[in-house]
Design a protein around this motif. Structure first.
Motif, mmCIF file in Angstrom:
data_model
loop_
_atom_site.group_PDB
_atom_site.id
_atom_site.type_symbol
_atom_site.label_atom_id
_atom_site.label_comp_id
_atom_site.label_asym_id
_atom_site.label_seq_id
_atom_site.Cartn_x
_atom_site.Cartn_y
_atom_site.Cartn_z
ATOM 1 N N THR A 240 0.905 -1.303 -0.312
ATOM 2 C CA THR A 240 0.076 0.126 0.446
ATOM 3 C C THR A 240 0.953 0.965 -0.243
ATOM 4 N N GLU A 241 0.007 2.393 -0.609
ATOM 5 C CA GLU A 241 0.718 4.009 -0.313
ATOM 6 C C GLU A 241 1.246 3.770 1.194
ATOM 7 N N GLN A 242 0.934 3.199 2.348
ATOM 8 C CA GLN A 242 1.392 3.660 3.240
ATOM 9 C C GLN A 242 2.825 2.534 3.450
ATOM 10 N N ASP A 243 2.507 1.879 3.082
ATOM 11 C CA ASP A 243 3.986 0.440 3.145
ATOM 12 C C ASP A 243 5.254 1.579 2.713
ATOM 13 N N ILE A 244 4.860 1.916 1.327
ATOM 14 C CA ILE A 244 5.746 2.633 0.844
ATOM 15 C C ILE A 244 6.770 3.806 1.452
ATOM 16 N N ARG A 245 5.002 3.968 1.941
ATOM 17 C CA ARG A 245 5.811 5.740 2.479
ATOM 18 C C ARG A 245 6.969 4.992 3.808
ATOM 19 N N ALA A 246 6.189 4.639 4.898
ATOM 20 C CA ALA A 246 6.932 3.928 6.474
ATOM 21 C C ALA A 246 8.373 3.282 5.582
ATOM 22 N N ARG A 247 8.377 2.606 4.583
ATOM 23 C CA ARG A 247 9.362 2.029 4.127
ATOM 24 C C ARG A 247 10.443 3.086 3.845
ATOM 25 N N GLY A 248 10.402 4.064 3.237
ATOM 26 C CA GLY A 248 10.620 5.372 2.622
ATOM 27 C C GLY A 248 11.444 6.103 4.707
#
Ligand code: ADP
Ligand code: MG
Length: 373
Positions: A240-248
């Motif tokens: 999800t978008e949130q996953d990617i943001r958290a990863r970043g």
């Protein structure tokens, strides 16, 4: 399977590593037992220390009889003083081990690294093999063979440093490794699979990332957006978008820039921009990270922060190929040093060995020129 291998790095005396070593076992054990009580930790730990001196005593004593910990010290046989030997050999504790290693301090360190590499190497023993690879730039009037019949195998979990004079073919070699160029002669194989049968854009995205000296961040995007952009464009299943943001955000945190997520490139220093570029590459989880003179465009006072991040990645056994002129850094951090001249690998090996005892005249000349600048 349940054993973690922790690697303790060496450093100069001024790095306070003895003091760190005296505190570390206590911090480590306190947080481990707390996590254990909360049921969040089941692991046992094996701690390996390669030492040629007093560090061994400090480590053995600090971890003595700590629950869930085995501590082993490797010292060079004949390479420590009588007092140091007695301090280590007489250390009490049910969980302590002391090994004399035949060889010098480097051999102790290599031994520790090999254990570490083996643990983490499982299932990711990727190799990149160059078989008689050449690359010729065809100009209108002349042809330049920038890489000339190079055969070499890069192993995973290893940090390579490439040195050589300007024009010796270093950047071209990186482009070949990253699949940005195809060899004009010879063949490159990933895990024995020739790359010419692979999808080149997939190779670029997932396998090998290159970080250049001039960062190439998008000026209109924030640090976080720069880091996550490619991952958003090539989103993986179920992500999800949130996953990617958290990863970043996690990656920015790892490079010490969590407070700069919303900053634009023009609001960052060169060193910070380069660290963002590293995080951006890491966001794609490449198997191999290549750096082409990552600190050459930076003021001297900013190179340290970038080298620190690369050193940290090396500590995690990230496979890296780093073109650099930072001699002290390569000597200290790289596992292998490759020296290029005129499109060929003139010499390669243990960095200290190559720097201290170069076998080839061309290497000798290059090193003495570097030492004089
Ligand atoms: P290095 O990174 O070690 O400085 P390069 O791989 O950039 O070396 O260059 C190797 C050789 O290839 C040099 O002689 C250079 O002039 C030549 N070369 C590099 N890029 C090109 C190009 N696009 N067209 C023609 N020749 C090139
Ligand atoms: Mg170059």
């Amino acid at each position: 399977g349940n054993t973690h291998v922790l690697e303790l790095w060496h450093g100069p005396t001024s790095a306070f590593k003895d003091m760190a070593l005296q505190c570390l076992p206590h911090f480590f054990s306190a947080s481990a037992s707390q996590l254990r009580e909360q049921g969040k930790l089941e692991n046992t730990f094996l701690i390996l220390v390669a030492t040629s001196g007093d560090t061994g005593k400090a480590a053995l004593e600090g971890f003595r009889d700590k629950e869930g910990v085995q501590i082993a010290v490797m010292y060079p046989d004949g390479g420590v003083s009588d007092i140091q030997y007695k301090q280590m050999a007489t250390q009490a504790g049910s969980n302590v081990m002391v090994w004399a290693v035949k060889g010098n301090f480097d051999d102790c360190q290599t031994g520790a690294k090999n254990v570490f590499g083996d643990e983490f190497g499982e299932g990711m023993n990727m190799t990149i093999e160059l078989r008689d690879v050449s690359y010729t730039y065809a100009g209108k009037y002349q042809r330049v063979t920038a890489v000339d019949t190079v055969s070499y195998t890069f192993q995973s979990g290893t940090m390579y440093s490439i040195m050589g004079a300007s024009g010796s073919g270093k950047s071209t070699l990186l482009s070949l490794l990253a699949g940005l160029k195809l060899p004009t002669e010879g063949e490159i194989a990933f895990d024995e699979q020739p790359t010419r049968f692979m999808d080149r854009s997939a190779l670029r995205r997932d396998t090998v990332s290159v970080i250049y000296q001039d960062f190439n961040l998008f000026p209109q995007y924030t640090a976080l957006e720069n880091v996550t952009l490619a991952r958003r464009l090539a989103r993986r299943d179920g992500e999800t978008e949130q996953d990617i943001r958290a990863r970043g955000l996690d990656l920015l945190d790892q490079i010490g820039l969590s407070d700069r997520a919303g900053h634009y490139p023009h609001q960052l220093s060169g060193g910070q921009k380069q660290r963002v570029a590293i995080a951006r590459a890491l966001c794609m989880e490449p198997d191999v990270l290549c750096f082409d003179e990552p600190t050459s465009a930076l003021d001297p006072e900013l190179t340290g922060e970038v080298l620190r991040v690369i050193r940290q990645l090396a500590g995690r056994r990230t496979t890296m190929i780093v073109v650099t002129h930072e001699m002290a850094f390569a000597r200290d951090v790289a596992d292998r040093l490759i020296f290029m001249d005129g499109g060929v690998i003139v010499e390669q090996g243990d960095p200290r060995q190559v720097m201290d005892h170069p076998r080839m005249e061309r290497t000798r000349q290059f090193l003495s020129r570097c030492a004089n600048t």
